[in-house]
Scaffold this active site. Structure first.
Site, PDB file in Angstrom:
ATOM      1  N   ARG A  59      22.017  10.409   7.122  1.00  0.00           N
ATOM      2  CA  ARG A  59      22.825  10.888   6.313  1.00  0.00           C
ATOM      3  C   ARG A  59      23.677  12.139   6.807  1.00  0.00           C
ATOM      4  NH1 ARG A  59      20.035  10.065   0.716  1.00  0.00           N
ATOM      5  NH2 ARG A  59      22.317  10.760  -0.086  1.00  0.00           N
ATOM      6  N   ASP A  93      25.363  16.462  -1.148  1.00  0.00           N
ATOM      7  CA  ASP A  93      26.433  16.536   0.029  1.00  0.00           C
ATOM      8  C   ASP A  93      27.015  17.714   0.287  1.00  0.00           C
ATOM      9  OD1 ASP A  93      28.340  16.308  -1.931  1.00  0.00           O
ATOM     10  OD2 ASP A  93      28.466  14.044  -1.914  1.00  0.00           O
ATOM     11  N   HIS A 108      19.675  17.652  -7.374  1.00  0.00           N
ATOM     12  CA  HIS A 108      18.788  17.041  -6.520  1.00  0.00           C
ATOM     13  C   HIS A 108      18.772  17.481  -5.202  1.00  0.00           C
ATOM     14  CE1 HIS A 108      19.102  13.430  -9.286  1.00  0.00           C
ATOM     15  NE2 HIS A 108      18.148  14.110  -9.954  1.00  0.00           N
ATOM     16  N   CYS A 135       8.560  25.704  11.011  1.00  0.00           N
ATOM     17  CA  CYS A 135       9.116  26.576   9.770  1.00  0.00           C
ATOM     18  C   CYS A 135       9.368  28.084  10.613  1.00  0.00           C
ATOM     19  CB  CYS A 135       8.202  26.585   8.930  1.00  0.00           C
ATOM     20  SG  CYS A 135       8.602  27.673   7.442  1.00  0.00           S
ATOM     21  N   THR A 175      28.462   8.300 -11.894  1.00  0.00           N
ATOM     22  CA  THR A 175      27.021   8.288 -12.030  1.00  0.00           C
ATOM     23  C   THR A 175      26.428   7.065 -12.755  1.00  0.00           C
ATOM     24  OG1 THR A 175      24.678   9.152 -12.449  1.00  0.00           O
ATOM     25  CG2 THR A 175      26.550  10.282 -13.826  1.00  0.00           C
ATOM     26  N   SER A 176      25.725   6.214 -12.271  1.00  0.00           N
ATOM     27  CA  SER A 176      25.166   4.919 -12.802  1.00  0.00           C
ATOM     28  C   SER A 176      24.522   5.158 -14.179  1.00  0.00           C
ATOM     29  CB  SER A 176      24.383   4.183 -11.883  1.00  0.00           C
ATOM     30  OG  SER A 176      23.302   4.895 -11.439  1.00  0.00           O
ATOM     31  N   ASN A 200      34.473   6.854 -14.730  1.00  0.00           N
ATOM     32  CA  ASN A 200      33.581   5.832 -13.762  1.00  0.00           C
ATOM     33  C   ASN A 200      34.428   4.686 -13.350  1.00  0.00           C
ATOM     34  OD1 ASN A 200      31.480   4.482 -12.385  1.00  0.00           O
ATOM     35  ND2 ASN A 200      29.951   5.562 -13.585  1.00  0.00           N
ATOM     36  N   GLU A 202      33.296   1.667 -13.183  1.00  0.00           N
ATOM     37  CA  GLU A 202      32.642   0.667 -14.222  1.00  0.00           C
ATOM     38  C   GLU A 202      31.807   1.345 -15.009  1.00  0.00           C
ATOM     39  OE1 GLU A 202      29.392  -1.541 -11.289  1.00  0.00           O
ATOM     40  OE2 GLU A 202      31.759  -1.935 -11.102  1.00  0.00           O
TER      41      GLU A 202
HETATM   42  C1  BJW Z   1      32.563   5.365  -8.758  1.00  0.00           C
HETATM   43  C2  BJW Z   1      33.244   5.261  -7.505  1.00  0.00           C
HETATM   44  C3  BJW Z   1      34.479   5.728  -7.285  1.00  0.00           C
HETATM   45  C4  BJW Z   1      31.360   4.182  -7.355  1.00  0.00           C
HETATM   46  N1  BJW Z   1      34.815   6.514  -8.500  1.00  0.00           N
HETATM   47  N2  BJW Z   1      33.063   6.130  -9.505  1.00  0.00           N
HETATM   48  C5  BJW Z   1      10.771   5.720 -16.967  1.00  0.00           C
HETATM   49  C6  BJW Z   1      11.665   5.900 -17.894  1.00  0.00           C
HETATM   50  C7  BJW Z   1      12.337   7.222 -17.769  1.00  0.00           C
HETATM   51  C8  BJW Z   1      12.314   8.077 -16.539  1.00  0.00           C
HETATM   52  C9  BJW Z   1      11.530   7.760 -15.423  1.00  0.00           C
HETATM   53  C10 BJW Z   1      10.607   6.532 -15.674  1.00  0.00           C
HETATM   54  N3  BJW Z   1       9.824   6.636 -14.644  1.00  0.00           N
HETATM   55  C11 BJW Z   1       9.802   7.529 -13.856  1.00  0.00           C
HETATM   56  C12 BJW Z   1      10.900   8.324 -14.524  1.00  0.00           C
HETATM   57  C13 BJW Z   1      11.678   9.432 -13.848  1.00  0.00           C
HETATM   58  C14 BJW Z   1      12.527   9.103 -12.737  1.00  0.00           C
HETATM   59  C15 BJW Z   1      13.515   8.093 -13.044  1.00  0.00           C
HETATM   60  O1  BJW Z   1      14.393   8.537 -13.532  1.00  0.00           O
HETATM   61  N4  BJW Z   1      13.097   7.038 -12.566  1.00  0.00           N
HETATM   62  C16 BJW Z   1      14.279   5.810 -12.931  1.00  0.00           C
HETATM   63  C17 BJW Z   1      14.222   5.041 -11.789  1.00  0.00           C
HETATM   64  C18 BJW Z   1      13.734   5.311 -14.146  1.00  0.00           C
HETATM   65  N5  BJW Z   1      12.993  10.699 -12.333  1.00  0.00           N
HETATM   66  C19 BJW Z   1      12.481  11.405 -11.750  1.00  0.00           C
HETATM   67  O2  BJW Z   1      11.325  11.345 -10.919  1.00  0.00           O
HETATM   68  C20 BJW Z   1      12.986  12.691 -11.453  1.00  0.00           C
HETATM   69  N6  BJW Z   1      12.270  13.852 -11.833  1.00  0.00           N
HETATM   70  C21 BJW Z   1      11.814  13.916 -13.162  1.00  0.00           C
HETATM   71  O3  BJW Z   1      11.914  13.181 -13.742  1.00  0.00           O
HETATM   72  O4  BJW Z   1      10.713  15.073 -13.140  1.00  0.00           O
HETATM   73  C22 BJW Z   1      10.046  15.329 -14.315  1.00  0.00           C
HETATM   74  C23 BJW Z   1      10.988  16.010 -15.442  1.00  0.00           C
HETATM   75  C24 BJW Z   1      10.412  15.752 -16.762  1.00  0.00           C
HETATM   76  C25 BJW Z   1      11.243  16.502 -17.811  1.00  0.00           C
HETATM   77  C26 BJW Z   1      12.269  17.146 -17.464  1.00  0.00           C
HETATM   78  C27 BJW Z   1      12.687  17.408 -16.271  1.00  0.00           C
HETATM   79  C28 BJW Z   1      12.135  16.604 -15.212  1.00  0.00           C
HETATM   80  C29 BJW Z   1      13.770  12.946  -9.971  1.00  0.00           C
HETATM   81  C30 BJW Z   1      14.649  12.285  -9.671  1.00  0.00           C
HETATM   82  C31 BJW Z   1      15.063  12.270  -8.186  1.00  0.00           C
HETATM   83  C32 BJW Z   1      16.315  11.300  -7.692  1.00  0.00           C
HETATM   84  N7  BJW Z   1      16.556  11.353  -6.541  1.00  0.00           N
HETATM   85  C33 BJW Z   1      17.643  10.673  -5.746  1.00  0.00           C
HETATM   86  C34 BJW Z   1      17.556  11.037  -4.147  1.00  0.00           C
HETATM   87  C35 BJW Z   1      17.835  12.485  -4.029  1.00  0.00           C
HETATM   88  C36 BJW Z   1      18.098  12.809  -2.651  1.00  0.00           C
HETATM   89  C37 BJW Z   1      19.082  11.662  -2.063  1.00  0.00           C
HETATM   90  O5  BJW Z   1      20.390  11.835  -2.184  1.00  0.00           O
HETATM   91  O6  BJW Z   1      18.730  10.894  -1.163  1.00  0.00           O
HETATM   92  O7  BJW Z   1      18.867  11.064  -6.186  1.00  0.00           O
HETATM   93  S1  BJW Z   1      17.590   9.112  -6.184  1.00  0.00           S
HETATM   94  C38 BJW Z   1      19.315   8.765  -6.168  1.00  0.00           C
HETATM   95  O8  BJW Z   1      19.693   8.271  -7.598  1.00  0.00           O
HETATM   96  C39 BJW Z   1      19.862  10.242  -5.859  1.00  0.00           C
HETATM   97  C40 BJW Z   1      20.905  10.422  -6.935  1.00  0.00           C
HETATM   98  O9  BJW Z   1      21.294  11.397  -7.133  1.00  0.00           O
HETATM   99  C41 BJW Z   1      20.374   9.640  -8.225  1.00  0.00           C
HETATM  100  C42 BJW Z   1      21.620   9.145  -9.293  1.00  0.00           C
HETATM  101  O10 BJW Z   1      22.399   8.340  -8.340  1.00  0.00           O
HETATM  102  P1  BJW Z   1      24.073   8.057  -8.876  1.00  0.00           P
HETATM  103  O11 BJW Z   1      24.568   9.331  -8.309  1.00  0.00           O
HETATM  104  O12 BJW Z   1      23.866   7.745 -10.333  1.00  0.00           O
HETATM  105  O13 BJW Z   1      24.435   6.943  -7.898  1.00  0.00           O
HETATM  106  P2  BJW Z   1      24.445   5.358  -7.999  1.00  0.00           P
HETATM  107  O14 BJW Z   1      24.615   4.763  -6.725  1.00  0.00           O
HETATM  108  O15 BJW Z   1      23.249   4.764  -9.091  1.00  0.00           O
HETATM  109  O16 BJW Z   1      25.832   4.917  -8.771  1.00  0.00           O
HETATM  110  C43 BJW Z   1      26.916   5.312  -8.349  1.00  0.00           C
HETATM  111  C44 BJW Z   1      27.990   5.328  -9.451  1.00  0.00           C
HETATM  112  O17 BJW Z   1      29.311   5.488  -9.028  1.00  0.00           O
HETATM  113  C45 BJW Z   1      28.010   3.775 -10.288  1.00  0.00           C
HETATM  114  O18 BJW Z   1      28.128   4.028 -11.669  1.00  0.00           O
HETATM  115  C46 BJW Z   1      29.675   3.555  -9.848  1.00  0.00           C
HETATM  116  O19 BJW Z   1      30.242   2.580 -10.685  1.00  0.00           O
HETATM  117  C47 BJW Z   1      30.233   4.778  -9.541  1.00  0.00           C
HETATM  118  N8  BJW Z   1      31.303   4.709  -8.557  1.00  0.00           N
HETATM  119  N9  BJW Z   1      32.566   4.236  -6.681  1.00  0.00           N
HETATM  120  C48 BJW Z   1      34.265   6.511  -9.576  1.00  0.00           C
HETATM  121  N10 BJW Z   1      35.087   5.572  -6.321  1.00  0.00           N
HETATM  122 ZN    ZN Z   2       6.621  27.620   6.331  1.00  0.00          ZN
END
Ligand code: BJW
Ligand code: ZN
Length: 234
Positions: A59, A93, A108, A135, A175-176, A200, A202
């Protein structure tokens, strides 16, 4: 359009899709070829760090070729001309920075930084990482990408919550709405009385939580929306 004083923008992978970077979910998304639990959790990294380094090295090579698109540029213009905008991105990115956005929280993490799991020091990093990378602060071979995996705490949550509690306009782009805590920001903003708009391709999972929705590709709808906002400034 009303006049807004405090704006919070949340962005996701869809914003960078037209810069050539893949999204995570849906057809052709990264999660079709990689399992989340293997490459985006601390447990996956502990099990197979070579696989995880390979995923992020790949990536990083894509990101190096990517350029900000018209939507990133429009958001930088919004910040410059409006003055009171916080952009919170889930993307790792660096395209917001490249477009000129300054008041930015990459919640993130950032792919162009590496984090030492031994001493906790984070440093700029543009090359491949491996299990042998040392490191520069403590000498340990314990480097990982400085990104937030599932189960880890996103960056600067206190500052984000404070801004959401004080905003009068919340804009969610590309974001989804499936990953928390970002998926809950719309409710925090609405609880503060803010207008909430989703831009978005969609409808997201939480689309019904927004008061206004505009559908289309980010490079078309974001510049048009920013233009509308700036034209109705006091
Ligand atoms: C377009 C387009 C175009 C396309 N024009 N639009 C149960 C219930 C609730 C929460 C949890 C649960 N079990 C666990 C949790 C917590 C968990 C979580 O949310 N899990 C879910 C799966 C349920 N979350 C965590 O663990 C987070 N930490 C946390 O909660 O800590 C505790 C805390 C407590 C209290 C307060 C605060 C914190 C950490 C989450 C880390 C996510 N990490 C990733 C990887 C990061 C590094 C990397 O990039 O590799 O982050 S996962 C991945 O998903 C990445 C993204 O940032 C993230 C979101 O994805 P995004 O951006 O929404 O992308 P897509 O692909 O999903 O959607 C794309 C969208 O674009 C779509 O809607 C398309 O329509 C649109 N689109 N083309 C406009 N041209
Ligand atoms: Zn170190």
């Amino acid at each position: 359009m009303e006049r807004y004083h405090n704006i919070v923008v949340l962005t996701g992978a869809g914003l960078s899709a037209e810069s050539g970077l893949g999204t995570f979910r849906g057809p052709g998304g990264l999660w079709e070829n990689f399992r989340i639990e293997d490459v985006a959790t601390p447990e996956g990294f502990a099990r197979d760090p070579v696989l995880v380094h390979g995923f992020y090295n790949l990536r990083r090579s894509w990101h190096k070729k990517a350029r900000p698109n018209a939507a990133h540029l429009a958001l930088a213009r919004l910040e410059r001309e409006h003055g009171n905008v916080l952009t919170v991105t889930q993307n790792i990115d660096a395209l917001h920075e490249a477009a000129g956005t300054k008041n930015l929280i990459p919640m993130h993490g950032e792919l162009e930084r590496a984090l030492c799991a031994a001493c906790g020091v984070s440093a700029p990093w543009t090359e491949d990482l491996s299990i042998e990378t040392l490191c520069q602060a403590c000498g340990a071979a314990a480097m990982r990408p400085d990104v937030v995996w599932f189960g880890e705490m996103p960056r600067e949550m206190e500052r984000i919550d404070e801004a959401l509690g004080a905003c009068d306009l919340f804009i969610s782009i590309g974001t989804s709405g499936t990953v928390y805590p970002a998926a809950g920001f719309v409710m925090e903003a609405r609880a503060a009385g803010a207008h909430a708009v989703e831009l978005n391709l969609e409808p997201s999972d939480g689309a019904d939580l927004f008061l206004e929705r505009i559908e289309g590709p980010a490079t078309e709808i974001v510049p048009a929306y920013v233009e509308r906002l700036l034209c109705t400034r006091p």
